[in-house]
Write a protein that holds these residues in place. Structure first.
Motif: not given
Length: 183
Positions: A70-83
């Motif tokens: 879930p922490i990576l999910m928040r980081i991905a949102e801020a960085a515009g990164m698809e997981l």
């Protein structure tokens, strides 16, 4: 298979969450309660132009995935990164390229890719400070052949899981560690 193919094979984070049979509510709770700082968001926004993506090697039964995903999910949102999530147990060919200490199939592992599909960073399975905490607590366990070892080990894991789900300082430690890999 190259990393782009592994990425394409992976589930979206929503597909992964919807397929979860263990730790789903706990993971969502961390996601709902964890927020990046304004400074974190500002730093991560600088990554948007790089169009980074990440392969998330994970499984829903994993306590470290419960904390870190879930922490990576928040980081991905801020960085515009698809997981994209690739399940470890069904994809040992990929997992075995990212062993912890060359021997352990520890997860989660995050493989960060650029637009061309080249690896630009790898993170996991734990932030170094969280690893130190786990090792310190494990060191206090009795010998493995002690009568109460199993009981004490289960209590340790239960206590760690509770910390993972409620300790905002641990969440920020994980965010800082992942961020360090990306920046």
């Amino acid at each position: 298979m190259d990393l782009n193919a592994w990425f394409q094979k992976g589930m979206t984070m929503d597909e992964y969450i919807n397929a979860m049979t263990r730790n789903r509510d706990e993971m969502i709770s961390i996601y709902e309660h964890f927020a990046l700082t304004a400074e974190d968001k500002s730093q991560l926004e600088t990554l948007r132009t790089q169009n980074l993506r990440a392969i998330v090697l994970s499984e829903d039964w994993c306590g470290d995935a419960l904390l870190n995903n879930p922490i990576l999910m928040r980081i991905a949102e801020a960085a515009g990164m698809e997981l994209r999530v690739v399940l470890r147990d069904q994809n040992l060919e990929l997992m075995d390229q990212y062993l912890t200490n060359g021997t352990s199939r520890a997860i989660p592992i995050y493989i960060f890719l650029n637009e061309e599909g080249s690896e630009v960073g790898v993170w996991g399975p734990r932030a170094p400070e969280v690893q130190a905490l786990v090792m310190e607590r494990r060191a206090a366990l009795p010998d493995k052949d002690a009568e109460d070892f199993q009981e004490k080990q289960m209590a340790l894991y239960k206590d760690l899981a509770a910390s993972y789900q409620t300790d905002a300082a641990i969440w920020q430690t994980v965010a800082n560690s992942i961020k360090q890999t990306l920046l």
